[in-house]
Design a protein around this motif. Structure first.
Motif, mmCIF file in Angstrom:
data_model
loop_
_atom_site.group_PDB
_atom_site.id
_atom_site.type_symbol
_atom_site.label_atom_id
_atom_site.label_comp_id
_atom_site.label_asym_id
_atom_site.label_seq_id
_atom_site.Cartn_x
_atom_site.Cartn_y
_atom_site.Cartn_z
ATOM 1 N N UNK A 18 89.626 83.857 130.130
ATOM 2 C CA UNK A 18 88.838 84.897 129.481
ATOM 3 C C UNK A 18 87.360 84.532 129.521
ATOM 4 N N UNK A 19 86.517 85.509 129.772
ATOM 5 C CA UNK A 19 85.096 85.271 129.556
ATOM 6 C C UNK A 19 84.700 85.907 128.233
ATOM 7 N N UNK A 20 83.674 85.350 127.628
ATOM 8 C CA UNK A 20 83.222 85.793 126.324
ATOM 9 C C UNK A 20 81.705 85.762 126.283
ATOM 10 N N UNK A 21 81.143 86.642 125.484
ATOM 11 C CA UNK A 21 79.690 86.715 125.328
ATOM 12 C C UNK A 21 79.342 86.677 123.853
ATOM 13 N N UNK A 22 78.254 85.996 123.549
ATOM 14 C CA UNK A 22 77.836 85.915 122.166
ATOM 15 C C UNK A 22 76.400 85.465 122.052
ATOM 16 N N UNK A 23 75.863 85.612 120.868
ATOM 17 C CA UNK A 23 74.469 85.247 120.647
ATOM 18 C C UNK A 23 74.303 83.748 120.401
ATOM 19 N N UNK A 24 75.430 83.067 120.124
ATOM 20 C CA UNK A 24 75.361 81.640 119.823
ATOM 21 C C UNK A 24 76.033 80.848 120.921
ATOM 22 N N UNK A 25 75.390 79.782 121.319
ATOM 23 C CA UNK A 25 75.862 78.875 122.351
ATOM 24 C C UNK A 25 76.789 77.873 121.682
ATOM 25 N N UNK A 26 78.100 78.031 121.881
ATOM 26 C CA UNK A 26 79.063 77.210 121.174
ATOM 27 C C UNK A 26 80.318 77.021 122.010
ATOM 28 N N UNK A 27 81.075 75.973 121.699
ATOM 29 C CA UNK A 27 82.354 75.736 122.364
ATOM 30 C C UNK A 27 83.511 76.328 121.576
ATOM 31 N N UNK A 28 83.207 76.932 120.457
ATOM 32 C CA UNK A 28 84.255 77.509 119.613
ATOM 33 C C UNK A 28 84.490 78.970 119.978
ATOM 34 N N UNK A 29 85.712 79.464 119.803
ATOM 35 C CA UNK A 29 86.035 80.842 120.198
ATOM 36 C C UNK A 29 85.526 81.877 119.208
ATOM 37 N N UNK A 30 84.260 81.783 118.858
ATOM 38 C CA UNK A 30 83.675 82.695 117.877
ATOM 39 C C UNK A 30 82.777 83.736 118.534
ATOM 40 N N UNK A 31 82.905 83.880 119.841
ATOM 41 C CA UNK A 31 82.098 84.852 120.554
ATOM 42 C C UNK A 31 82.491 86.273 120.150
ATOM 43 N N UNK A 32 81.514 87.157 120.166
ATOM 44 C CA UNK A 32 81.763 88.503 119.670
ATOM 45 C C UNK A 32 82.414 89.452 120.663
ATOM 46 N N UNK A 33 82.270 89.147 121.938
ATOM 47 C CA UNK A 33 82.766 90.051 122.972
ATOM 48 C C UNK A 33 83.650 89.271 123.953
ATOM 49 N N UNK A 34 84.766 89.897 124.314
ATOM 50 C CA UNK A 34 85.749 89.242 125.175
ATOM 51 C C UNK A 34 86.213 90.202 126.269
ATOM 52 N N UNK A 35 86.510 89.616 127.427
ATOM 53 C CA UNK A 35 87.140 90.402 128.480
ATOM 54 C C UNK A 35 88.644 90.454 128.280
ATOM 55 N N UNK A 36 89.317 91.113 129.207
ATOM 56 C CA UNK A 36 90.766 91.303 129.096
ATOM 57 C C UNK A 36 91.547 90.128 129.674
ATOM 58 N N UNK A 37 90.886 89.263 130.410
ATOM 59 C CA UNK A 37 91.534 88.080 130.960
ATOM 60 C C UNK A 37 91.993 88.269 132.394
ATOM 61 N N UNK A 38 92.069 87.163 133.116
ATOM 62 C CA UNK A 38 92.584 87.168 134.478
ATOM 63 C C UNK A 38 93.490 85.953 134.640
ATOM 64 N N UNK A 39 94.638 86.165 135.265
ATOM 65 C CA UNK A 39 95.638 85.109 135.379
ATOM 66 C C UNK A 39 95.310 84.173 136.543
ATOM 67 N N UNK A 40 95.363 82.899 136.251
ATOM 68 C CA UNK A 40 95.243 81.874 137.288
ATOM 69 C C UNK A 40 96.524 81.048 137.264
ATOM 70 N N UNK A 41 97.185 80.969 138.398
ATOM 71 C CA UNK A 41 98.414 80.200 138.513
ATOM 72 C C UNK A 41 98.259 79.193 139.644
#
Length: 121
Positions: free
Chosen positions: A95-118
């Motif tokens: 998943x990619x995520x966007x947010x106003x804060x640069x962090x390693x925690x999953x607190x980003x405000x916007x998320x994509x739908x995800x893409x599978x990697x196998x």
């Protein structure tokens, strides 16, 4: 508001490479830090990498350091995750995520739908 769409996932063999893309809508993409997370069923979402709004700083999880590279092109409203020397344990939904804060925690405000990697062994 930002909408994110990931692409580039797929099925590869161990040792192969993939490049994930995260295309963003909106004219404020350059204001947001971007991060990549991944998740496997039954486990918590795991931090992979993050990059500041300008692209000047990056942070990686220890498990991908030296193999993955996060980057962004603000002119194209797109972020990337170059994944080299893939391992079976990299298998997950990314998943990619966007947010106003640069962090390693999953607190980003916007998320994509995800893409599978196998990654097969």
């Amino acid at each position: 508001q930002v909408q994110l769409v990931e692409s580039g996932g797929g099925l590869v063999q161990a040792g192969d490479s993939l490049r994930l893309s995260c295309a963003a809508s909106g004219r404020t993409f350059s204001s947001y830090a971007i991060a990549w997370f991944r998740q496997v069923p039954g486990k918590e979402r795991e931090f992979v990498a993050t990059i500041t709004s300008s692209g000047g700083s990056t942070v990686y999880a220890d498990s991908v350091k030296g193999r993955f590279t996060i980057s962004r092109d603000n002119a194209k409203n797109t972020a990337y995750l170059q994944m080299n020397n893939l391992k079976p344990e990299d298998t997950a939904v990314y998943y990619c995520a966007a947010g106003l804060w640069f962090t390693t925690k999953p607190t980003y405000g916007y998320w994509g739908q995800g893409t599978q990697v196998t990654v097969s062994s």
